[in-house]
Design a protein around this motif. Structure first.
Motif, PDB file in Angstrom:
ATOM      1  N   GLY A 190       0.816  -1.219   0.000  1.00 27.19           N
ATOM      2  CA  GLY A 190       0.000   0.000   0.000  1.00 27.19           C
ATOM      3  C   GLY A 190       0.843   1.259   0.000  1.00 27.19           C
ATOM      4  N   ARG A 191       1.850   1.297   0.855  1.00 30.86           N
ATOM      5  CA  ARG A 191       2.731   2.477   0.922  1.00 30.86           C
ATOM      6  C   ARG A 191       3.470   2.676  -0.385  1.00 30.86           C
ATOM      7  NH1 ARG A 191       7.012   2.993   4.972  1.00 30.86           N
ATOM      8  NH2 ARG A 191       7.499   0.855   4.428  1.00 30.86           N
ATOM      9  N   VAL A 192       4.000   1.578  -0.931  1.00 32.69           N
ATOM     10  CA  VAL A 192       4.748   1.654  -2.183  1.00 32.69           C
ATOM     11  C   VAL A 192       3.824   2.097  -3.315  1.00 32.69           C
ATOM     12  CG1 VAL A 192       6.070   0.342  -3.893  1.00 32.69           C
ATOM     13  CG2 VAL A 192       6.446  -0.067  -1.458  1.00 32.69           C
ATOM     14  N   MET A 193       2.631   1.503  -3.388  1.00 34.88           N
ATOM     15  CA  MET A 193       1.665   1.852  -4.438  1.00 34.88           C
ATOM     16  C   MET A 193       1.323   3.339  -4.401  1.00 34.88           C
ATOM     17  SD  MET A 193       0.401  -0.288  -6.666  1.00 34.88           S
ATOM     18  CE  MET A 193      -1.108   0.554  -7.050  1.00 34.88           C
ATOM     19  N   ASN A 194       1.015   3.855  -3.217  1.00 33.48           N
ATOM     20  CA  ASN A 194       0.633   5.269  -3.096  1.00 33.48           C
ATOM     21  C   ASN A 194       1.760   6.187  -3.549  1.00 33.48           C
ATOM     22  OD1 ASN A 194      -1.954   4.770  -2.194  1.00 33.48           O
ATOM     23  ND2 ASN A 194      -1.359   4.758  -0.038  1.00 33.48           N
ATOM     24  N   THR A 195       2.974   5.878  -3.154  1.00 36.67           N
ATOM     25  CA  THR A 195       4.112   6.714  -3.528  1.00 36.67           C
ATOM     26  C   THR A 195       4.372   6.653  -5.027  1.00 36.67           C
ATOM     27  OG1 THR A 195       5.081   6.278  -1.349  1.00 36.67           O
ATOM     28  CG2 THR A 195       6.531   7.207  -3.019  1.00 36.67           C
ATOM     29  N   VAL A 196       4.329   5.453  -5.590  1.00 36.82           N
ATOM     30  CA  VAL A 196       4.570   5.301  -7.029  1.00 36.82           C
ATOM     31  C   VAL A 196       3.453   5.985  -7.824  1.00 36.82           C
ATOM     32  CG1 VAL A 196       4.733   3.641  -8.943  1.00 36.82           C
ATOM     33  CG2 VAL A 196       5.936   3.199  -6.804  1.00 36.82           C
ATOM     34  N   LYS A 197       2.211   5.836  -7.379  1.00 32.35           N
ATOM     35  CA  LYS A 197       1.105   6.493  -8.079  1.00 32.35           C
ATOM     36  C   LYS A 197       1.267   8.012  -8.059  1.00 32.35           C
ATOM     37  CE  LYS A 197      -3.035   5.088  -6.976  1.00 32.35           C
ATOM     38  NZ  LYS A 197      -4.207   4.453  -6.401  1.00 32.35           N
ATOM     39  N   ASP A 198       1.737   8.557  -6.944  1.00 32.06           N
ATOM     40  CA  ASP A 198       1.973  10.005  -6.857  1.00 32.06           C
ATOM     41  C   ASP A 198       3.073  10.445  -7.823  1.00 32.06           C
ATOM     42  OD1 ASP A 198      -0.002  10.369  -4.985  1.00 32.06           O
ATOM     43  OD2 ASP A 198       1.360  10.425  -3.269  1.00 32.06           O
ATOM     44  N   LYS A 199       4.101   9.610  -7.966  1.00 27.86           N
ATOM     45  CA  LYS A 199       5.220   9.952  -8.845  1.00 27.86           C
ATOM     46  C   LYS A 199       4.866   9.819 -10.330  1.00 27.86           C
ATOM     47  CE  LYS A 199       9.013   8.542  -5.781  1.00 27.86           C
ATOM     48  NZ  LYS A 199      10.158   7.616  -5.642  1.00 27.86           N
ATOM     49  N   THR A 200       3.869   8.996 -10.644  1.00 30.77           N
ATOM     50  CA  THR A 200       3.580   8.686 -12.049  1.00 30.77           C
ATOM     51  C   THR A 200       2.155   9.064 -12.460  1.00 30.77           C
ATOM     52  OG1 THR A 200       2.868   6.445 -11.493  1.00 30.77           O
ATOM     53  CG2 THR A 200       5.192   6.750 -12.058  1.00 30.77           C
ATOM     54  N   VAL A 201       1.586  10.068 -11.833  1.00 29.69           N
ATOM     55  CA  VAL A 201       0.204  10.448 -12.124  1.00 29.69           C
ATOM     56  C   VAL A 201       0.018  10.667 -13.624  1.00 29.69           C
ATOM     57  CG1 VAL A 201      -1.543  12.240 -11.806  1.00 29.69           C
ATOM     58  CG2 VAL A 201      -0.197  11.468  -9.875  1.00 29.69           C
ATOM     59  N   GLY A 202      -0.933   9.942 -14.190  1.00 29.59           N
ATOM     60  CA  GLY A 202      -1.252  10.091 -15.597  1.00 29.59           C
ATOM     61  C   GLY A 202      -0.289   9.412 -16.551  1.00 29.59           C
ATOM     62  N   GLN A 203       0.809   8.881 -16.033  1.00 25.47           N
ATOM     63  CA  GLN A 203       1.815   8.294 -16.906  1.00 25.47           C
ATOM     64  C   GLN A 203       1.781   6.776 -16.921  1.00 25.47           C
ATOM     65  OE1 GLN A 203       5.242  10.242 -15.113  1.00 25.47           O
ATOM     66  NE2 GLN A 203       5.388  11.563 -16.901  1.00 25.47           N
ATOM     67  N   ALA A 204       0.947   6.185 -16.077  1.00 23.47           N
ATOM     68  CA  ALA A 204       0.870   4.726 -16.036  1.00 23.47           C
ATOM     69  C   ALA A 204      -0.475   4.302 -15.451  1.00 23.47           C
ATOM     70  CB  ALA A 204       2.005   4.157 -15.192  1.00 23.47           C
ATOM     71  N   ASP A 205      -0.966   3.185 -15.937  1.00 21.55           N
ATOM     72  CA  ASP A 205      -2.216   2.623 -15.457  1.00 21.55           C
ATOM     73  C   ASP A 205      -1.991   2.041 -14.054  1.00 21.55           C
ATOM     74  OD1 ASP A 205      -4.548   1.243 -14.982  1.00 21.55           O
ATOM     75  OD2 ASP A 205      -4.480   0.072 -16.826  1.00 21.55           O
ATOM     76  N   PRO A 206      -2.805   2.434 -13.071  1.00 22.42           N
ATOM     77  CA  PRO A 206      -2.635   1.900 -11.715  1.00 22.42           C
ATOM     78  C   PRO A 206      -2.671   0.375 -11.641  1.00 22.42           C
ATOM     79  CG  PRO A 206      -4.095   3.790 -11.654  1.00 22.42           C
ATOM     80  CD  PRO A 206      -3.833   3.482 -13.112  1.00 22.42           C
ATOM     81  N   ALA A 207      -3.425  -0.263 -12.524  1.00 19.13           N
ATOM     82  CA  ALA A 207      -3.481  -1.728 -12.521  1.00 19.13           C
ATOM     83  C   ALA A 207      -2.123  -2.323 -12.903  1.00 19.13           C
ATOM     84  CB  ALA A 207      -4.563  -2.219 -13.477  1.00 19.13           C
ATOM     85  N   ILE A 208      -1.455  -1.698 -13.851  1.00 21.68           N
ATOM     86  CA  ILE A 208      -0.118  -2.161 -14.263  1.00 21.68           C
ATOM     87  C   ILE A 208       0.868  -1.919 -13.121  1.00 21.68           C
ATOM     88  CG2 ILE A 208       1.798  -1.738 -15.850  1.00 21.68           C
ATOM     89  CD1 ILE A 208      -0.329  -1.103 -17.985  1.00 21.68           C
ATOM     90  N   ILE A 209       0.775  -0.747 -12.496  1.00 21.44           N
ATOM     91  CA  ILE A 209       1.652  -0.429 -11.359  1.00 21.44           C
ATOM     92  C   ILE A 209       1.480  -1.469 -10.266  1.00 21.44           C
ATOM     93  CG2 ILE A 209       2.139   1.230  -9.510  1.00 21.44           C
ATOM     94  CD1 ILE A 209       1.267   3.455 -11.451  1.00 21.44           C
ATOM     95  N   SER A 210       0.221  -1.790  -9.968  1.00 24.71           N
ATOM     96  CA  SER A 210      -0.077  -2.762  -8.913  1.00 24.71           C
ATOM     97  C   SER A 210       0.586  -4.112  -9.178  1.00 24.71           C
ATOM     98  CB  SER A 210      -1.585  -2.937  -8.781  1.00 24.71           C
ATOM     99  OG  SER A 210      -1.897  -3.923  -7.853  1.00 24.71           O
ATOM    100  N   GLY A 211       0.459  -4.592 -10.410  1.00 21.93           N
ATOM    101  CA  GLY A 211       1.063  -5.879 -10.761  1.00 21.93           C
ATOM    102  C   GLY A 211       2.576  -5.864 -10.630  1.00 21.93           C
ATOM    103  N   LEU A 212       3.193  -4.760 -11.077  1.00 20.28           N
ATOM    104  CA  LEU A 212       4.654  -4.663 -11.010  1.00 20.28           C
ATOM    105  C   LEU A 212       5.148  -4.521  -9.569  1.00 20.28           C
ATOM    106  CD1 LEU A 212       5.314  -2.374 -14.124  1.00 20.28           C
ATOM    107  CD2 LEU A 212       5.788  -4.812 -13.908  1.00 20.28           C
ATOM    108  N   VAL A 213       4.403  -3.767  -8.751  1.00 19.52           N
ATOM    109  CA  VAL A 213       4.800  -3.614  -7.334  1.00 19.52           C
ATOM    110  C   VAL A 213       4.681  -4.955  -6.629  1.00 19.52           C
ATOM    111  CG1 VAL A 213       4.097  -2.586  -5.129  1.00 19.52           C
ATOM    112  CG2 VAL A 213       4.243  -1.150  -7.157  1.00 19.52           C
TER     113      VAL A 213
END
Length: 148
Positions: free
Chosen positions: A119-142
Motif C-alpha cells: 500500500g505504501r509503495v503503491m501510493n508513492t509510485v502512483k503520486d510519482k507517475t500520475v497520468g503516466q501509467a495505469d494503476p493496474a499495471i503499477i499494482s502488478g509490477l509492485v
C-alpha cells in the motif's frame, strides 16, 4: 497552461471545426471535473485532473470490453473514440522498464521488505507517475517486485 484551460481551448477548437462528437466527449469530461470541484468545494490542480481523466478512460475501457464481448461493434467503436479523445490529454505513458526502475527506487526509499508494504509503495509510485501509467499495471509490477 493548466489541463483545464487546455481542455477548454480544445473544446473551442473542436466547436469551430464543427467536430461535435469530440465536443460532446470533452464537455462530458469537463462536467465531471466541475462536479468534483463543486462536491469538494476546491479548485483541482493538474494532478487531480489527470486522475479524473484516467478514471474516465478506465470506465470507457470497461464498457469497451463489455460491448466487444457482446458483439456490439457500434457501441465499442464509440467507446474507443472517446478513449482516444481523452487519452490525448494524458502525458506520454511510461515504459515497463522505467516503471520498474521507479518502483525499485521507491521500495529502497521506503525500506519496503514485503507484500505488507504494498500500500505504501503503491501510493508513492502512483503520486510519482500520475497520468503516466495505469494503476493496474503499477499494482502488478509492485506486487511482483515485493514478492521477488
Amino acid at each position: 497552461m493548466t489541463l483545464k484551460v487546455t481542455l477548454t481551448d480544445t473544446i473551442k477548437t473542436a466547436m469551430k471545426a464543427k467536430n461535435m462528437e469530440q465536443v460532446k466527449v470533452l464537455r462530458n469530461v469537463q462536467a465531471v471535473i466541475k462536479q468534483v470541484e463543486i462536491d469538494g468545494q476546491t479548485e483541482l490542480d493538474d494532478k487531480d485532473v489527470l486522475a479524473i481523466l484516467q478514471k474516465q478512460i478506465k470506465q470507457r475501457q470497461e464498457s469497451l470490453g463489455i460491448y466487444t464481448a457482446n458483439g456490439r461493434d457500434d457501441l465499442a467503436q464509440k467507446e474507443q473514440f472517446e478513449i482516444d479523445v481523452i487519452s490525448a490529454f494524458l502525458p506520454e505513458q511510461l515504459s515497463d522498464d522505467k516503471l520498474i526502475a521507479i518502483i525499485n527506487e521507491t521500495i529502497s526509499e521506503l525500506g519496503a521488505s514485503g507484500i505488507k508494504d504494498m500500500g505504501r509503495v503503491m501510493n508513492t509510485v502512483k503520486d510519482k507517475t500520475v497520468g503516466q501509467a495505469d494503476p493496474a499495471i503499477i499494482s502488478g509490477l509492485v506486487k511482483k517486485a515485493l514478492t521477488a
